[in-house]
Scaffold this active site. Structure first.
Site, PDB file in Angstrom:
ATOM      1  N   ARG A 100       0.806  -1.219   0.000  1.00  0.00           N
ATOM      2  CA  ARG A 100       0.000   0.000   0.000  1.00  0.00           C
ATOM      3  C   ARG A 100       0.841   1.271   0.000  1.00  0.00           C
ATOM      4  O   ARG A 100       0.334   2.355  -0.260  1.00  0.00           O
ATOM      5  CB  ARG A 100      -0.963  -0.029   1.207  1.00  0.00           C
ATOM      6  CG  ARG A 100      -2.065  -1.074   1.058  1.00  0.00           C
ATOM      7  CD  ARG A 100      -2.744  -1.412   2.375  1.00  0.00           C
ATOM      8  NE  ARG A 100      -1.989  -2.400   3.148  1.00  0.00           N
ATOM      9  CZ  ARG A 100      -2.385  -2.894   4.323  1.00  0.00           C
ATOM     10  NH1 ARG A 100      -3.520  -2.473   4.857  1.00  0.00           N
ATOM     11  NH2 ARG A 100      -1.636  -3.770   4.968  1.00  0.00           N
ATOM     12  N   LYS A 126       8.698  -0.909   3.452  1.00  0.00           N
ATOM     13  CA  LYS A 126       7.873   0.046   4.207  1.00  0.00           C
ATOM     14  C   LYS A 126       8.558   0.539   5.468  1.00  0.00           C
ATOM     15  O   LYS A 126       8.582   1.749   5.741  1.00  0.00           O
ATOM     16  CB  LYS A 126       6.534  -0.620   4.560  1.00  0.00           C
ATOM     17  CG  LYS A 126       5.678   0.221   5.486  1.00  0.00           C
ATOM     18  CD  LYS A 126       4.269  -0.309   5.614  1.00  0.00           C
ATOM     19  CE  LYS A 126       4.160  -1.505   6.516  1.00  0.00           C
ATOM     20  NZ  LYS A 126       2.760  -1.922   6.716  1.00  0.00           N
ATOM     21  N   TYR A 131      33.069  32.846  -1.000  1.00  0.00           N
ATOM     22  CA  TYR A 131      33.087  31.383  -1.060  1.00  0.00           C
ATOM     23  C   TYR A 131      34.424  30.887  -0.541  1.00  0.00           C
ATOM     24  O   TYR A 131      35.476  31.229  -1.077  1.00  0.00           O
ATOM     25  CB  TYR A 131      32.867  30.873  -2.501  1.00  0.00           C
ATOM     26  CG  TYR A 131      33.142  29.386  -2.576  1.00  0.00           C
ATOM     27  CD1 TYR A 131      32.400  28.496  -1.789  1.00  0.00           C
ATOM     28  CD2 TYR A 131      34.158  28.869  -3.371  1.00  0.00           C
ATOM     29  CE1 TYR A 131      32.672  27.134  -1.803  1.00  0.00           C
ATOM     30  CE2 TYR A 131      34.433  27.515  -3.388  1.00  0.00           C
ATOM     31  CZ  TYR A 131      33.681  26.646  -2.599  1.00  0.00           C
ATOM     32  OH  TYR A 131      33.955  25.313  -2.609  1.00  0.00           O
ATOM     33  N   TYR A 170      39.216  24.463  -7.123  1.00  0.00           N
ATOM     34  CA  TYR A 170      38.963  23.328  -8.017  1.00  0.00           C
ATOM     35  C   TYR A 170      39.576  23.624  -9.383  1.00  0.00           C
ATOM     36  O   TYR A 170      39.326  24.687  -9.969  1.00  0.00           O
ATOM     37  CB  TYR A 170      37.450  23.134  -8.133  1.00  0.00           C
ATOM     38  CG  TYR A 170      37.014  21.930  -8.918  1.00  0.00           C
ATOM     39  CD1 TYR A 170      37.577  20.678  -8.690  1.00  0.00           C
ATOM     40  CD2 TYR A 170      36.003  22.033  -9.878  1.00  0.00           C
ATOM     41  CE1 TYR A 170      37.164  19.578  -9.405  1.00  0.00           C
ATOM     42  CE2 TYR A 170      35.573  20.932 -10.592  1.00  0.00           C
ATOM     43  CZ  TYR A 170      36.159  19.700 -10.358  1.00  0.00           C
ATOM     44  OH  TYR A 170      35.744  18.607 -11.065  1.00  0.00           O
ATOM     45  N   ARG A 184      47.079  44.145  -9.683  1.00  0.00           N
ATOM     46  CA  ARG A 184      46.116  44.904 -10.477  1.00  0.00           C
ATOM     47  C   ARG A 184      46.809  45.458 -11.707  1.00  0.00           C
ATOM     48  O   ARG A 184      47.969  45.859 -11.623  1.00  0.00           O
ATOM     49  CB  ARG A 184      45.619  46.113  -9.670  1.00  0.00           C
ATOM     50  CG  ARG A 184      44.424  45.846  -8.814  1.00  0.00           C
ATOM     51  CD  ARG A 184      44.081  47.074  -7.998  1.00  0.00           C
ATOM     52  NE  ARG A 184      43.748  46.677  -6.644  1.00  0.00           N
ATOM     53  CZ  ARG A 184      43.893  47.441  -5.579  1.00  0.00           C
ATOM     54  NH1 ARG A 184      44.365  48.667  -5.693  1.00  0.00           N
ATOM     55  NH2 ARG A 184      43.583  46.991  -4.398  1.00  0.00           N
TER      56      ARG A 184
HETATM   57  C1  UD1 Z   1      -2.499  -6.191  10.946  1.00  0.00           C
HETATM   58  C2  UD1 Z   1      -3.469  -7.121  11.682  1.00  0.00           C
HETATM   59  C3  UD1 Z   1      -4.741  -6.331  12.025  1.00  0.00           C
HETATM   60  C4  UD1 Z   1      -4.383  -5.106  12.838  1.00  0.00           C
HETATM   61  C5  UD1 Z   1      -3.360  -4.247  12.121  1.00  0.00           C
HETATM   62  C6  UD1 Z   1      -2.863  -3.150  13.031  1.00  0.00           C
HETATM   63  C7  UD1 Z   1      -3.104  -9.365  10.795  1.00  0.00           C
HETATM   64  C8  UD1 Z   1      -3.630 -10.411   9.902  1.00  0.00           C
HETATM   65  N1  UD1 Z   1      -3.808  -8.243  10.839  1.00  0.00           N
HETATM   66  O1  UD1 Z   1      -3.079  -5.800   9.725  1.00  0.00           O
HETATM   67  O2  UD1 Z   1      -5.615  -7.162  12.785  1.00  0.00           O
HETATM   68  O3  UD1 Z   1      -5.555  -4.345  13.116  1.00  0.00           O
HETATM   69  O4  UD1 Z   1      -2.216  -5.041  11.763  1.00  0.00           O
HETATM   70  O5  UD1 Z   1      -2.017  -2.281  12.355  1.00  0.00           O
HETATM   71  O6  UD1 Z   1      -2.124  -9.580  11.436  1.00  0.00           O
HETATM   72  N2  UD1 Z   1       4.337  -8.848   7.993  1.00  0.00           N
HETATM   73  C9  UD1 Z   1       5.353  -9.763   7.825  1.00  0.00           C
HETATM   74  N3  UD1 Z   1       5.151 -10.819   6.993  1.00  0.00           N
HETATM   75  C10 UD1 Z   1       3.987 -11.006   6.315  1.00  0.00           C
HETATM   76  C11 UD1 Z   1       2.962 -10.055   6.501  1.00  0.00           C
HETATM   77  C12 UD1 Z   1       3.167  -8.995   7.346  1.00  0.00           C
HETATM   78  O7  UD1 Z   1       6.421  -9.624   8.430  1.00  0.00           O
HETATM   79  O8  UD1 Z   1       3.884 -12.003   5.592  1.00  0.00           O
HETATM   80  C13 UD1 Z   1       4.577  -7.711   8.897  1.00  0.00           C
HETATM   81  C14 UD1 Z   1       4.506  -6.357   8.203  1.00  0.00           C
HETATM   82  O9  UD1 Z   1       5.793  -5.946   7.791  1.00  0.00           O
HETATM   83  C15 UD1 Z   1       3.957  -5.452   9.284  1.00  0.00           C
HETATM   84  C16 UD1 Z   1       3.163  -6.379  10.187  1.00  0.00           C
HETATM   85  O10 UD1 Z   1       3.567  -7.685   9.866  1.00  0.00           O
HETATM   86  O11 UD1 Z   1       4.992  -4.856  10.046  1.00  0.00           O
HETATM   87  C17 UD1 Z   1       1.669  -6.233   9.949  1.00  0.00           C
HETATM   88  O12 UD1 Z   1       1.385  -6.495   8.599  1.00  0.00           O
HETATM   89  P1  UD1 Z   1       0.429  -5.563   7.762  1.00  0.00           P
HETATM   90  O13 UD1 Z   1       0.367  -6.066   6.379  1.00  0.00           O
HETATM   91  O14 UD1 Z   1       0.734  -4.151   7.979  1.00  0.00           O
HETATM   92  O15 UD1 Z   1      -0.963  -5.932   8.471  1.00  0.00           O
HETATM   93  P2  UD1 Z   1      -2.263  -5.042   8.565  1.00  0.00           P
HETATM   94  O16 UD1 Z   1      -3.034  -5.173   7.320  1.00  0.00           O
HETATM   95  O17 UD1 Z   1      -1.890  -3.685   8.993  1.00  0.00           O
HETATM   96 MG    MG Z   2      -0.094  -2.638   9.208  1.00  0.00          MG
END
Ligand code: UD1
Ligand code: MG
Length: 501
Positions: free
Chosen positions: A51, A58, A398, A419, A472
């Site tokens: 997103r 991110k 400068y 330079y 000069r």
């Molecule tokens: C997630 C929660 C949601 C919560 C929200 C709060 C889940 C399924 N949902 O949604 O309930 O309200 O956070 O902000 O957990 N990540 C990984 N590996 C993956 C997927 C994600 O490491 O395969 C990490 C992302 O980098 C991130 C965190 O997990 O730091 C959350 O993932 P993100 O995709 O942001 O979840 P949300 O849709 O925000």
């Molecule tokens: Mg999130």
């Protein structure tokens, strides 16, 4: 649980001793039986961050000067005995931010938050597992501490950190039965009625390791995204009769997850205000917080006054009683006490010593060092230049790759020609030298102590101490030449026409 102080260095005024805060003290009775020791914090940072629509991971996007992940790490360090960071295949940058002492595991395929936590299993076989999402920059260590303490005191199988959100859109909702947490449903899987629930899952959870891993093994990917959701482990534990607790975060801002650039800006605005509030409480006057941008790492001493439209970034440090006037931009620089920056100065990676006065409109490029009591005036540019105590360059100069002695006067329009099209060369100007206006100093060159360089000179050879150098051409004055020239073109002097008419 380790009670650690957050960076930067000890003794900075905003650091608090956690034991005197809202946390451990109130739980001492329970702690004797359920001590929150052996806390493994697992930070999830492998998500693609689709997103954000960015080529950069991110959690490396900066917020008030620090990458998002640095905030999660800072909060986590306040409670962690062990830290595990889950990164994706492009996680080198994220790993670099984490630094030493953090176990890094790679989630090769991004199959969801539940799958991400699974990757940390080898590092958290027992004790308490605290899962934190890497995209929550406003979460505080104090809140994590409250969560861990509650979790251990209640001996729950899992404790979620929830928040009551004014706009719960996009978040997972907490479904309760008879007041107890039953499960979490993601926005995209929720019914219209469930979407009306305002209690959201923050993505921060405490688990008893012994119960987390079997529950995660049972999580399936039969949801809208086809992912293994960590949130489903909550429902699995609750259905099995295990105790699932919730701690509601006091300040809902802490729950803000950054998934897109709108949320990044919203979180930055809150963090920016937190930084300004902290500085003001520490004795810094900020005339217009609405237009002042100060990075998270910046330190500023008491009685310093910051005027509107100022940006201070990086690990900049400003001393006491400085004045930073309108429009200044300071990056990775250090200012000692009582430095005055008049309006619109730009400073990068430079040092300014006490009582120096700079600007308006001056430019310090990297590796400049301005000594005490120095005056730098308008339209003066310094690059990799050192100015000794009391030296002056008040207008339009400068100075690049130069070492300028004490009390040197650099006249208007004087420049170092540092330079040659291929390499940079040094200029050294001895103490008390006087460099006249419009002087060109062709480097490499040394201007001796106490010497004078006449206005307009181009000096290409070293100037001995106490000498006068004037370079000069002899002036040529031709009497009446201009009048004859105008006559030839049939044009009188403009002033003469007016007088005649
Ligand atoms: C997630 C929660 C949601 C919560 C929200 C709060 C889940 C399924 N949902 O949604 O309930 O309200 O956070 O902000 O957990 N990540 C990984 N590996 C993956 C997927 C994600 O490491 O395969 C990490 C992302 O980098 C991130 C965190 O997990 O730091 C959350 O993932 P993100 O995709 O942001 O979840 P949300 O849709 O925000
Ligand atoms: Mg999130």
């Amino acid at each position: 649980m380790r009670i650690s102080k957050e960076e930067p260095g000890e003794g900075t005024p905003w650091r608090r001793d956690l034991r005197s805060g809202t946390g451990l003290a109130g739980y001492d009775a329970d702690m004797s039986t359920a001590s929150p020791n052996d806390v493994t914090v697992v930070i999830l940072a492998a998500g693609e961050g689709k997103r954000m629509r960015s080529r950069q991971p991110k959690v490396l996007h900066p917020l008030c000067g620090r990458p998002l992940i640095a905030y999660a790490l800072r909060a986590a360090r306040m409670v962690a005995d062990r830290l595990v960071l889950v990164v994706g295949s492009d996680g080198d940058g994220v790993t670099a931010v984490a630094g030493p002492g953090v176990a890094v595991v790679e989630q090769r395929e991004r199959l969801g938050t539940g799958h991400a936590v699974q990757q940390a299993r080898a590092h958290a076989a027992s004790g308490t597992v605290l899962v934190v999402a890497g995209d929550m920059p406003l979460l505080t260590g104090e809140t994590l501490e409250r969560l861990v303490v509650h979790h251990c005191a209640t001996r729950a199988a899992a404790t979620i950190l929830s928040a009551v959100a004014s706009d719960p859109h996009g978040y997972g909702r907490v479904l309760r039965q008879g007041g107890r947490v039953a499960r979490i449903v993601e926005e995209r899987d929720a019914t219209d009625d469930q979407k009306k629930i305002s209690e959201i899952n923050t993505s921060v959870y405490c688990f008893d390791a012994a119960r987390l891993w079997p529950a995660l093994d049972r999580v399936e990917s039969n949801n809208d995204q086809g992912e293994y959701y960590l949130t489903d482990a909550i429902g699995i534990l609750s259905r099995s009769g295990a105790r699932v607790e919730a701690v509601v975060v006091g300040d809902p801002d802490e729950a803000l997850g950054v998934n897109d650039r709108k949320q990044l800006a919203a979180a930055a605005a809150i963090q920016r205000r937190r930084i300004l509030d902290r500085l003001m409480l520490e004795g810094v006057t900020i005339l217009d917080p609405a237009t002042t941008y100060i990075g998270d790492e910046v330190l500023i001493g008491a009685d310093t006054v910051i005027h509107p439209h100022v940006t201070i970034e990086g690990d900049s440090v400003l001393g006491n009683e400085c004045v930073v006037a309108t429009g200044c931009h300071i990056s990775k620089s250090r200012l000692a006490d009582r430095v005055t920056l008049r309006p619109y100065c730009v400073l990068a990676e430079s040092v300014v010593e006490e009582n120096a006065i700079l600007g308006p409109f001056c430019h310090l490029r990297p590796n400049s060092h301005v000594g005490p009591e120095v005056h730098i005036g308008n339209f003066v540019e310094l690059k990799k230049t050192r100015m000794g105590r009391g030296a002056k360059a008040n207008h339009l100069a400068y100075l690049g790759d130069a070492t300028v002695g004490e009390r040197v006067n650099v006249g208007a329009g004087a420049i170092t020609c540092n330079y040659d099209g291929f390499r940079k060369h040094d200029t050294t100007i001895g103490d008390d030298a006087f460099v006249g206006t419009n002087v060109n100093m062709v480097a490499p060159i040394t201007i001796g102590e106490g010497s004078y360089i006449g206005a307009g000179s181009t000096v290409t050879k070293d100037v001995p101490a106490d000498a006068l150098v004037v370079e000069r051409a002899q002036p040529i004055a031709k009497d009446g030449w201009a009048a004859r020239w105008r006559a030839r073109h049939g044009k009188p002097r403009p002033g003469e026409t007016k007088k005649d008419s």
